[in-house]
Each structure stands twice: as C-alpha cells, then as structure tokens.
Design an enzyme around this catalytic site. Structure first.
Site, PDB file in Angstrom:
ATOM      1  N   ALA A  93      -9.149 -29.598 -53.024  1.00  0.00           N
ATOM      2  CA  ALA A  93     -10.218 -30.444 -52.474  1.00  0.00           C
ATOM      3  C   ALA A  93     -11.254 -30.780 -53.536  1.00  0.00           C
ATOM      4  CB  ALA A  93     -10.885 -29.730 -51.297  1.00  0.00           C
ATOM      5  N   ARG A 129     -14.020 -43.723 -55.495  1.00  0.00           N
ATOM      6  CA  ARG A 129     -13.723 -45.031 -54.897  1.00  0.00           C
ATOM      7  C   ARG A 129     -14.212 -45.141 -53.449  1.00  0.00           C
ATOM      8  NH1 ARG A 129      -7.705 -45.753 -55.626  1.00  0.00           N
ATOM      9  NH2 ARG A 129      -7.967 -47.481 -54.165  1.00  0.00           N
ATOM     10  N   ASP A 149      -7.134 -34.598 -49.156  1.00  0.00           N
ATOM     11  CA  ASP A 149      -7.296 -36.036 -48.890  1.00  0.00           C
ATOM     12  C   ASP A 149      -6.033 -36.627 -48.277  1.00  0.00           C
ATOM     13  OD1 ASP A 149      -5.561 -36.078 -51.022  1.00  0.00           O
ATOM     14  OD2 ASP A 149      -6.812 -37.326 -52.311  1.00  0.00           O
ATOM     15  N   ASN A 199     -25.980 -37.723  -3.321  1.00  0.00           N
ATOM     16  CA  ASN A 199     -25.836 -39.144  -3.647  1.00  0.00           C
ATOM     17  C   ASN A 199     -27.064 -39.598  -4.421  1.00  0.00           C
ATOM     18  OD1 ASN A 199     -24.278 -41.818  -2.779  1.00  0.00           O
ATOM     19  ND2 ASN A 199     -26.466 -42.210  -2.806  1.00  0.00           N
ATOM     20  N   SER A 255     -36.513 -44.697  -1.075  1.00  0.00           N
ATOM     21  CA  SER A 255     -36.352 -45.583  -2.238  1.00  0.00           C
ATOM     22  C   SER A 255     -37.674 -45.885  -2.898  1.00  0.00           C
ATOM     23  CB  SER A 255     -35.767 -46.921  -1.796  1.00  0.00           C
ATOM     24  OG  SER A 255     -34.557 -46.721  -1.182  1.00  0.00           O
TER      25      SER A 255
HETATM   26  C1  UD1 Z   1      -0.370 -36.456 -57.741  1.00  0.00           C
HETATM   27  C2  UD1 Z   1       1.020 -36.033 -58.231  1.00  0.00           C
HETATM   28  C3  UD1 Z   1       2.000 -37.190 -58.003  1.00  0.00           C
HETATM   29  C4  UD1 Z   1       2.022 -37.593 -56.560  1.00  0.00           C
HETATM   30  C5  UD1 Z   1       0.616 -37.920 -56.077  1.00  0.00           C
HETATM   31  C6  UD1 Z   1       0.576 -38.124 -54.591  1.00  0.00           C
HETATM   32  C7  UD1 Z   1       0.593 -34.514 -60.075  1.00  0.00           C
HETATM   33  C8  UD1 Z   1       0.583 -34.358 -61.537  1.00  0.00           C
HETATM   34  N1  UD1 Z   1       0.925 -35.705 -59.629  1.00  0.00           N
HETATM   35  O1  UD1 Z   1      -0.753 -37.545 -58.579  1.00  0.00           O
HETATM   36  O2  UD1 Z   1       3.300 -36.798 -58.422  1.00  0.00           O
HETATM   37  O3  UD1 Z   1       2.862 -38.703 -56.367  1.00  0.00           O
HETATM   38  O4  UD1 Z   1      -0.293 -36.831 -56.366  1.00  0.00           O
HETATM   39  O5  UD1 Z   1      -0.678 -38.610 -54.213  1.00  0.00           O
HETATM   40  O6  UD1 Z   1       0.334 -33.564 -59.352  1.00  0.00           O
HETATM   41  N2  UD1 Z   1      -7.028 -32.432 -57.958  1.00  0.00           N
HETATM   42  C9  UD1 Z   1      -7.845 -31.362 -58.200  1.00  0.00           C
HETATM   43  N3  UD1 Z   1      -8.118 -31.027 -59.484  1.00  0.00           N
HETATM   44  C10 UD1 Z   1      -7.604 -31.686 -60.532  1.00  0.00           C
HETATM   45  C11 UD1 Z   1      -6.771 -32.787 -60.275  1.00  0.00           C
HETATM   46  C12 UD1 Z   1      -6.488 -33.128 -58.983  1.00  0.00           C
HETATM   47  O7  UD1 Z   1      -8.323 -30.731 -57.262  1.00  0.00           O
HETATM   48  O8  UD1 Z   1      -7.897 -31.307 -61.669  1.00  0.00           O
HETATM   49  C13 UD1 Z   1      -6.750 -32.817 -56.570  1.00  0.00           C
HETATM   50  C14 UD1 Z   1      -7.356 -34.176 -56.289  1.00  0.00           C
HETATM   51  O9  UD1 Z   1      -8.638 -34.040 -55.692  1.00  0.00           O
HETATM   52  C15 UD1 Z   1      -6.375 -34.784 -55.300  1.00  0.00           C
HETATM   53  C16 UD1 Z   1      -5.060 -34.118 -55.663  1.00  0.00           C
HETATM   54  O10 UD1 Z   1      -5.365 -32.960 -56.402  1.00  0.00           O
HETATM   55  O11 UD1 Z   1      -6.678 -34.442 -53.980  1.00  0.00           O
HETATM   56  C17 UD1 Z   1      -4.151 -35.052 -56.442  1.00  0.00           C
HETATM   57  O12 UD1 Z   1      -4.756 -35.372 -57.657  1.00  0.00           O
HETATM   58  P1  UD1 Z   1      -4.656 -36.798 -58.304  1.00  0.00           P
HETATM   59  O13 UD1 Z   1      -5.341 -36.784 -59.604  1.00  0.00           O
HETATM   60  O14 UD1 Z   1      -5.033 -37.832 -57.334  1.00  0.00           O
HETATM   61  O15 UD1 Z   1      -3.095 -36.872 -58.595  1.00  0.00           O
HETATM   62  P2  UD1 Z   1      -2.237 -38.144 -58.636  1.00  0.00           P
HETATM   63  O16 UD1 Z   1      -2.395 -38.776 -59.957  1.00  0.00           O
HETATM   64  O17 UD1 Z   1      -2.477 -38.960 -57.434  1.00  0.00           O
HETATM   65 CA    CA Z   2      -3.953 -39.227 -55.736  1.00  0.00          CA
END
Ligand code: UD1
Ligand code: CA
Length: 452
Positions: free
Chosen positions: A11, A17, A107, A363, A409
C-alpha cells in the site's frame, strides 16, 4: 499439506495521478476504502498473519489498517525501490511466519476470495510460485507471463524489458503472487535492480525460484477482477464493476431490482429476500433491509435498519440511527434520523423525525416536525403507542406524547401530553355569517363606480 499463510498487502504507492490530498488506497469503492476491501479479502482468505507495507508519513493509511484490521502489522518501506523491496519491508513478518506468502495490492480492490484461494491452492499442488494472470484487452505496460507449451510459467517480463515477441503475449501479470519457498528471504534477497526501470522486481522471483529447482504456475482470472486503480476514472470503473456484481448477487438472493443499474449499494448493504427496490435508490454504508420490504423510487439511506414488510418512499431519506420496525410506512419527503419507529407506525408525508421514538401503530400526520435542536443541544421526542399526531404539528423537544393521545393539527406542542388526552394549541376559530357575500357585493359596486 497447507502451511501457515502470511498475507502481505502493498500500500506504499502515493497515487499521484489521483490528484488528491488523500493517499490513493484510501479512496473508496462502495463506501469502503480500497485498502479496506483488500484487508477484508485477506481476512476472507483466512491467513494466519497479515502485514501491510505503507510509505513513509502515511499515517492515515496506517490508521485505516488499525481500524479495519487491528491485528495486522504495519511496515514502512522507506523508499519505493520496487515491489520486491516492498515485500522485503515486511521481512520481520516473513521471518516470524515461516510459511506461505501471498502478496496483494491495496489498489486492486475487486479480487474475490475464491480466486486467491485457488492461487494458494496451487502451492498445495506443488507450485513454489503461483501468479494470478489475466488475458488483457490491451496488455500495455503490464508484465507478460511467459509460458511453455504445457502452460508452465518460465518468467514474468516487465513491458519495458520485453522483446517485441514477448510484448505480443496477452497473458499478463495481475501482480498478485503466492510463494512456498524454503527460504523466501534468500529468493527475495537475490533479486537485483538491473533492469529498464532500475527497480527490484518481485516478478523476478519466478526465474530465481526455478533456477533453484522450483516450479511456477499461473491461475487465470477475468481482467475485471484485477483492475488496478491509478486515477479517478479507474476508480469509477472499479465502482461500476463492484456495483454490477453486488446487484447481481442481491438478485440471485431473491431481491427484485426493477432497474438494477440505478441502485447503488455499499460494501455492507444487506437486503432480505422478496424485497422490491424501485429505481434510483442509494444505500450508503450501514443499511440493513428485512424481507418483503418495498422501497419506492428515489430514496437515500445511511446507517439505518429497515424492518421486514416496511414500505418506504418515494423520495424518503433515512439517516444514521433510523430504525423502522416491521410494517412501518414512511412516505414521500420524510426524513428520519436517530428515531425508532415501532411496528406498524406511519409517517406518510413531508416530515422531519429527528432524535426520539415513535410507538407501534402511532400515526404521524403530514408536515410534522420534531424540533430536536435548540442551537446548542439535541433533545428527544417520544411518542407513545397508537398516538395520533395531527398534520402540521411542531413537537418541541424534549417532549413526550402519551400512548393513544391525540394532537390537534397545527399545534406547537411544548409540554408533555398524557395518555389518551387531546392536546390542541391554536387560536379559536372566529366565524362571521354572510360576511363574504356582503364584502363581494360592496367591492363589486366600488369597482363598477370607477369603471368608466
Ligand atoms: C507491477 C508488476 C507487473 C504487473 C503490474 C500489475 C512488478 C515488477 N511488476 O507493475 O508485472 O503487470 O504490477 O498492475 O511487480 N509498490 C510499493 N513499493 C514499491 C513499488 C510498488 O509498495 O517500491 C506497490 C505500489 O503502490 C502498487 C504495487 O506495488 O500498489 C505495484 O507497483 P507498480 O509500481 O505500480 O508496479 P507496476 O509497474 O504496475
Ligand atoms: Ca501499477
């Protein structure tokens, strides 16, 4: 043979975004934060331990964890170095649990417990890594699941690192993975950041586990289930998918929805069978409806109980603490807050009932107001069983109307009324026989005199 199961929920993402002061995972779907949905999922999967990884300074996120899943351990990932680094932030929990690990994303709020159970089930069938995949309509930036002809998973390739042939693969990684490894910390620790993003990819665990003689498997689910939310538009898509499912579930349970796409439910809405719901009804959190109720069009409910056989609406509003007993009738433009209505009580038109109680079969006439607030404090109005409150009555709280009493009333009632009494508060009526006829004749004559 199943082993202790640790769920790690990631998380840490800020979700820029979303353009919001609120951390992304606290945005709500169906009246509950996305994080709350995923924590409930972890609970439904029935793991032995739960760890949540948050970013630095994310106190609001940690607080939500404490509220929804008080037993969960919260870990802070200092810098966002990638998903493998994020899981390693929960190192202590991994060391303590010594069993299987399932990784969920806060998410990604729409995954069903049965799907995660199937994924974990792959571990029991001999897999060391199990990955939840889906056929993407648009594979875009998702990691690609590379498989052999027999379906064995060989690697997950991130889009930025993929060859053109690999990019053509439509089977994608949802991000959700389960692990049964002799030494998970060694596998996670062996992951490096020599890749296009310079991140520690959790997905590299597939190749590392296989190099150590392990087996990797894929479980495929629908794309809708693994929708990840990064923007308000995606949040609304998640809401739409959630609502569609919840409406279908209600109908399957025996509730009639005339126009299901116009009824909005919350994560905890409960509706009894043979209840009918007309179009445009919104259920905020905390609402329970009994069996055989009739909810007419255009109502808004929050924190309320609607008993069996109740008829409510159209255009009624129930606020927290509204408690409608069996067969109560509440009609158009009636607002109820923190009031209990006993069996068969009626308030059919244009009323505000705030703070108090209405006895069985009482009522409440049109235009009745419980004057509950003096600008500083809230006070109670208590109406006895079978009492009859005439139309356009103001009940200035605190006040008690005895059982079976009548209120004339138009009264403004400021003092308690005894059982079976009549209370009346209004000027006495003055009638002048023939006055209107004389008046009209005189005025007509005056107008005629001016006429030419
Ligand atoms: C990741 C996967 C990808 C997959 C995709 C699905 C990896 C390397 N890639 O890519 O294969 O298709 O999710 O959505 O795992 N997060 C952390 N700490 C970090 C990085 C990420 O908590 O240092 C959490 C983010 O908040 C997010 C989730 O991990 O909820 C995924 O991270 P994100 O950077 O979005 O990975 P993607 O590039 O989407
Ligand atoms: Ca992602």
């Amino acid at each position: 043979m199943s082993r202790p199961l640790l769920t790690v929920v990631l998380a840490a993402g800020k979700g820029t975004r979303m353009r919001s002061d609120l951390p992304k995972v606290l945005h709500a779907v169906a009246g509950r934060s996305m994080l709350g949905h995923v924590l409930a999922l972890a609970e439904a999967v029935g793991g032995d331990a739960l760890a949540v990884v948050v970013g630095p300074g994310m106190d609001a996120v940690a607080k939500e964890v404490g509220r929804v899943a008080p037993k969960a351990a919260v870990f802070v990932q200092e810098a966002q170095l990638g998903t493998a680094d994020a899981v390693l932030a929960a190192r202590e929990a991994i060391q303590a649990n010594k069993g299987d690990i399932v990784v969920l994303y806060a998410d990604t709020p729409l995954i069903e417990a049965a799907t995660v159970k199937t994924l974990v089930g792959e571990l029991d069938r001999g897999a060391n890594v199990a990955v939840l995949g889906f056929e993407a309509r648009d594979p875009g930036s998702y990691g690609r699941l590379l498989t052999e002809a027999d379906g064995t998973l060989t690697a997950i390739r991130e889009a930025k690192d993929a060859s053109p042939a690999e990019l053509a693969v439509r089977l994608c990684n949802s991000g959700v993975m389960a692990f049964r490894l002799d030494d998970p910390l060694a596998v996670l620790g062996a992951i490096d950041n020599k890749n296009a993003k310079g991140e520690f990819y959790l997905t590299d665990a597939v190749e590392i586990a296989r190099a150590r003689g392990g087996r990797a498997a894929v479980v495929v689910c629908s794309e809708d289930e693994v929708l990840g939310v990064n923007s308000r538009a995606e949040l609304s898509q998640a809401e739409a998918i959630w609502q569609r499912r919840a409406r279908a579930r209600l109908m399957a349970e025996g509730v009639t929805l005339i126009a299901p796409e116009t009824v909005w439910l919350s994560y905890d809405t409960v509706v009894g069978r043979d209840t009918l719901i007309e179009p445009n009804v919104f259920f905020a959190p905390g609402v329970t409806v009994g069996e055989g109720a009739e909810i007419l069009a255009n109502c808004h409910f929050a924190g309320a109980r609607i008993g069996p056989g109740v008829r409510i609406g159209p255009f009624a509003r129930l606020r927290p603490g509204a408690d409608l007993g069996r067969n109560v009738h509440v009609g158009n433009f009636v607002e109820v807050k923190n009031v209990t209505l006993g069996e068969g009580a009626k308030a059919n038109h244009l009323s505000y009932l705030g703070d108090g109680s209405v006895g069985a079969r009482a009522n409440i006439g049109a235009g009745t107001i419980f004057c509950n607030y003096d600008g500083f404090f809230k006070h109670k109005t208590e109406i006895g069983e079978g009492a009859f409150v005439g139309s356009n009555t103001s009940l200035v709280a605190p006040v008690k109307i005895g059982r079976g009493a009548y209120i004339g009333s138009g009264s403004i009632i400021t003092k308690d009324v005894a059982a079976d009494a009549l209370a009346l508060e209004r000027g006495s009526q003055d009638e002048r026989p023939g006055w209107a006829l004389k008046f009209r004749t005189m005025m007509a004559r005056r107008k005629a005199a001016q006429g030419k």
